[in-house]
Design a protein around this motif. Structure first.
Motif, PDB file in Angstrom:
ATOM      1  N   LYS A   1       7.242  10.051   5.990  1.00 21.82           N
ATOM      2  CA  LYS A   1       7.160  10.579   4.623  1.00 21.82           C
ATOM      3  C   LYS A   1       5.749  10.384   4.063  1.00 21.82           C
ATOM      4  CE  LYS A   1      12.036   9.656   3.586  1.00 21.82           C
ATOM      5  NZ  LYS A   1      12.984   8.962   2.675  1.00 21.82           N
TER       6      LYS A   1
ATOM      7  N   SER B   1       1.965   5.574   5.795  1.00 23.34           N
ATOM      8  CA  SER B   1       3.323   5.930   5.385  1.00 23.34           C
ATOM      9  C   SER B   1       3.905   7.015   6.295  1.00 23.34           C
ATOM     10  CB  SER B   1       3.324   6.410   3.933  1.00 23.34           C
ATOM     11  OG  SER B   1       4.609   6.849   3.544  1.00 23.34           O
TER      12      SER B   1
ATOM     13  N   THR C   1       7.108   6.022   8.408  1.00 19.25           N
ATOM     14  CA  THR C   1       8.361   6.505   7.834  1.00 19.25           C
ATOM     15  C   THR C   1       8.556   8.013   7.972  1.00 19.25           C
ATOM     16  OG1 THR C   1       7.466   6.883   5.608  1.00 19.25           O
ATOM     17  CG2 THR C   1       8.239   4.653   6.123  1.00 19.25           C
TER      18      THR C   1
END
Length: 362
Positions: free
Chosen positions: A318, A312, A316
């Motif tokens: 994040k 993740s 992204t």
């Protein structure tokens, strides 16, 4: 050793007949390992403290409380587990059984890798230790040798086949791909336990629970009558692994005495890599690799949390969890350490019961 020395004289001395029974020798291995851990524990911890002035290096990006509560605690307590486990196994197991030696080879081999990793962390006074690629290369070499040795003892059609739980006759023939699959199971289990080992008592109890489940599975798989009744695949000789599992449980209980909060010693990679490797090897030998994923579901969950977190963040930017592995996420949320540990133990027990149910639900 006792089996090989005394069982042949069982006809002349009736008392020696006890050594023919797996249940007796499994109990003997458990109690011996527990006794050794209790007796040797204080001396091992003193020796580790004398060699580790600052204790195990603590991650600076980890939970803030660890810098206060865990600093100065010695690591490499896995040495205590290995000594108790190996000595007890050699004393009570049938030493002519190849599966015992295959399991010990992986356990000691992975333990040596973990020892090197712990030692480098201590000498360099950081949390990096052995380079990841080098550690993985050593694990692959040891696991491959063990997988080849194990499959050479199997009879057809089990040699390169994967048994599927809940189905009595289903065998998936993986051909030579079974070797890398077996290697993956051993290494995956080893590193999964390693990731779970982050709080006092968190890893060792689920390891013992899994060890208890596989003690029963080993006994049943190695007994033709029980295997036929339960409609599981019989693998002659695997019953002897119940002795190894008994030694693992005894050593784990003895270690937990010193690892209970607040821990006097951490197992380190020396313990976590070796114990996970032992469980993975036993699952391969008993043809219950997929059941290990259920019984050791807590270890799987911790590993998946790390994979998801890394993926993740790279994709992204994040984070899914406040911190990975998962137990640190709950620490960051404000859960107390004993709460996390005990609740994770409960999850491990539930998953062990689900795993055991696969023996009958066919």
């Amino acid at each position: 050793m006792l089996y090989n020395l005394l069982a042949p004289f069982a006809d002349e001395f009736q008392a020696f007949n006890l050594f023919r029974y797996l249940t007796f020798r499994t109990g003997g291995a458990t109690m011996t390992a527990l006794f050794l851990a209790f007796v040797l524990g204080p001396a091992v911890i003193r020796w580790l403290k004398s060699r580790q002035a600052d204790g195990q290096p603590i991650r600076e990006d980890g939970p803030e409380s660890h810098l206060l509560t865990k600093k100065g605690t010695p690591t490499m307590g896995g040495l205590l587990i290995l000594i108790a486990l190996v000595v007890s196994t050699l004393l009570w197991a049938n030493l002519s059984n190849p599966y015992v030696w295959a399991t010990l080879m992986v356990t000691l081999g992975f333990g040596a890798i973990g020892f090197s990793d712990d030692w480098l962390k201590l000498t360099k006074k950081n949390t990096k230790g052995l380079p990841g690629k080098l550690k993985l290369a050593f694990q692959i070499a040891i696991a491959t040798a063990a997988a080849l040795a194990i499959t050479s003892t199997f009879d057809e059609p089990l040699t390169f086949s994967l048994a599927v739980p809940f189905f009595k006759d289903l065998l998936l023939n993986l051909s030579w791909f079974f070797i890398p699959f077996a290697v993956f199971v051993m290494i995956g289990a080893s590193n999964a336990v390693n990731l779970t080992d982050g709080l006092d008592g968190l890893a060792i109890v689920p390891v013992m629970i899994a060890g208890g489940v596989f003690a029963l599975i080993s006994y049943l798989v190695g007994n033709a009558v029980f295997a036929n009744y339960l409609q599981i695949h019989h693998v002659a000789g695997t019953g002897e692994l119940a002795v190894v599992c008994g030694a693992l449980i005894g050593a784990g209980l003895g270690f937990l005495w010193f690892n209970a909060p607040p821990a006097m010693v951490f197992m380190g990679d020396t313990g976590s890599l070796s114990l996970g490797g032992a469980l993975g090897t036993i699952s391969v030998i008993t043809k219950h690799e997929l059941v290990l994923a259920i019984v050791g579901g807590l270890f799987v969950l911790e590993t998946v949390s790390v994979i998801v977190q890394v993926a993740s963040f790279k994709l992204t930017g994040k984070r899914v969890f406040r911190m990975a592995p998962l137990h640190h996420h709950f620490e960051k949320k404000g859960w107390q350490e004993p709460t996390i540990v005990i609740r994770f133990w409960i999850i491990a027990i539930i998953l062990a019961l689900v795993g055991l149910s696969t023996l009958k639900l066919r």
